[in-house]
Design an enzyme around this catalytic site. Structure first.
Site, PDB file in Angstrom:
ATOM      1  CB  CYS B  78      -0.957   0.121   1.249  1.00 55.33           C
ATOM      2  SG  CYS B  78      -2.350   1.221   1.044  1.00 55.33           S
ATOM      3  CG  HIS B 169      -3.278  -3.016   3.977  1.00 55.96           C
ATOM      4  ND1 HIS B 169      -2.574  -2.265   4.705  1.00 55.96           N
ATOM      5  CD2 HIS B 169      -3.949  -2.069   3.231  1.00 55.96           C
ATOM      6  CE1 HIS B 169      -2.603  -1.051   4.550  1.00 55.96           C
ATOM      7  NE2 HIS B 169      -3.566  -0.858   3.597  1.00 55.96           N
ATOM      8  CD  GLU B 171      -0.727  -4.953   6.457  1.00 53.62           C
ATOM      9  OE1 GLU B 171      -0.729  -5.545   5.058  1.00 53.62           O
ATOM     10  OE2 GLU B 171      -1.039  -3.989   6.343  1.00 53.62           O
TER      11      GLU B 171
END
Lengths: 279, 194
Positions: B78, B169, B171
């Site tokens: 990002c 994202h 994560e």
């Protein structure tokens, strides 16, 4: 991604640009900062949409705006403008004394204030995707934000250490949904981020809140009510990132000029206290 | 294997968790000197203007460029993708200028246009759950850049040798396969260097 960093209150396009240049991760577009709302008295409502649009035009970082507690239509109006986050905020005069906004009925994410774990989980049940403390806004006094952050974290530790069968009674005590409490028990943290807000006036204040476990910091009146907003804004951003680097905090705190004038919270009458709004 | 996560702002803890679940040691990086002990670096999502500003302030621009020159792998997600790009649309000054890509910030729109989807990524066995939040897009790729995935014909994952970027994202979910892919890049890279 709202995690870490500093979100700043701004009242116009010019201030929004100063905040972005200083490294703010988002701005909160307002008609008046909390200390002015306090001074003006009367009913505080959502900002004039012109101000919100003006701010959205000039910055590339997310723009947040405040709606009154329980004011579904103010929130829908702000959503229609395309703001990135809504704050259902006790800084404004509540529109509903019983019900908060059903935040699941929106596509825009909400941030809500909470003084304790029960309040935080009730807001999350209603759809809030970010929680913040409800430090006494516009006072420049950090004591209430510290109290809320410490209380929420100690309640989380307590819930984490409970046996599963104790959670049912605790859910009742806190007035929250059992499933949500179970999630806190299993993960040892809130399911969403928890920022510090209310009374942050100096770089050291911001670093203190990070030290206490905040995921980031809101600064309201602290920046644009200080002597030199640009310097204050930059200093608070640096202190938040490097909250354990005390030499750096000393360095950025030098010659900042006068911070906003504070208010001793015990001098406020019950009617003047904003953190008691919302339930 | 030690992998750092640049901790100036953004989703640091989530990347540390993901990288550790994928089998490496995660290091929170706040000072450029820390880069010496690392074999790979993740630049997380957050606000690229904030991260870019703080990188300049603390001497990370030169330090990370040097890290990349030595051939050590870097993964930007990002905002991390934005700061690694050679060119940012709309006149914003580029930051690390490491990858031959041109990016458009907030290309999918504002916060309310954020979304999740299952994404096929070249090199991964199964589709990856991808979370897009005010995500950037790669609008042009240059020399040596390989496109690893697209969403509605727009480029959202790319690789240039030892550099990896995603506009989403990875994560924020429990799927650590893209972090695993990055760890493989580090292992292969070590084999080459040795």
């Amino acid at each position: 991604m709202q995690k870490g960093g500093v979100i700043m209150d701004v009242m116009n396009a010019e201030q929004a640009k100063i905040a972005e240049a200083a490294g703010a991760t988002a701005v909160m577009a307002l008609e008046r900062v909390p200390s002015d709302i306090r001074a003006a008295g009367g009913v505080a409502r959502m900002a004039d949409p012109t101000i919100v649009e003006e701010v959205m035009k000039v910055v590339s970082i997310p723009v947040m705006a405040k709606a009154r507690i329980g004011h579904y239509v103010e929130a829908k109006v702000l959503e229609s403008l395309g703001v990135d986050y809504l704050d259902e905020s006790e800084v404004l005069t509540p529109a509903d004394e019983v019900f908060h906004i059903d935040k699941r009925d929106f596509t825009v994410p909400f941030v809500c204030g909470a003084k304790d774990l029960g309040e935080a989980l009730r807001r999350i049940s209603e759809g809030a995707s970010m929680i913040r403390t409800k430090g006494e806004p516009g006072t420049g006094n950090i004591v209430e934000a510290v109290r809320h952050m410490r209380l929420i974290n100690s309640q989380i530790r307590k819930v984490k250490n409970m046996s599963k069968d104790e959670l049912y009674a605790e859910a009742k005590n806190l007035g929250v949904a059992y499933d949500l409490l179970l999630e806190v028990h299993e993960n040892g943290k809130l399911p969403v981020v928890n920022f510090a807000a209310g009374g942050v006036a100096t770089p050291a204040d911001a670093a203190l809140m990070m030290h206490l476990g905040a995921d980031g910091v809101f600064v309201g009146s602290g920046i644009f009510k200080s002597d030199s907003p640009e310097k204050f804004a930059r200093a608070i951003v640096e202190a938040t990132t490097h909250f354990t680097d005390y030499k750096l905090i000393a360095e950025v705190s030098k010659n900042l000029g006068t911070p906003m004038k504070g208010i001793e919270i015990s001098k406020l009458t019950a009617a003047e206290r904003m953190s008691d709004r919302g339930w | 294997m030690k992998v750092g996560v640049l901790a100036l702002q953004g989703a640091v803890a989530e990347h540390i968790r993901s990288i550790e679940s994928a089998g490496a040691e995660g290091v929170v990086v706040k000072h450029p000197e820390q880069l010496d002990e690392l074999e790979g670096l993740i630049i997380p999502g957050g606000e690229s203007t904030t991260i870019g500003k703080l990188m300049r302030k603390y001497g990370f621009i030169e330090a990370i460029r040097y890290f990349a020159e030595k051939g050590k792998p870097i993964f930007g997600t990002c905002a991390g993708l934005i700061v690694m790009a050679k060119e940012i649309e709309g006149g914003e000054e580029a930051h690390l200028e490491l990858m031959n890509i041109r990016v458009s910030r907030n290309a999918f729109g504002r916060q309310r246009e954020s979304f999740e989807t299952d994404l096929d990524v070249k090199g991964l066995e199964k589709p990856l759950r991808a979370v897009f939040i005010r995500a950037p897009l790669i609008t042009e790729v240059g020399k040596d850049v390989e496109v690893l995935s697209t969403y509605k014909d727009e480029i959202v994952t790319a690789r240039q040798g030892h550099l990896l970027v995603s506009s989403f994202h990875p994560e924020l979910t429990d799927d650590y396969s893209l972090h695993g892919y990055f760890l493989e890049m580090i292992k292969t890279n070590k084999a080459v260097v040795n």
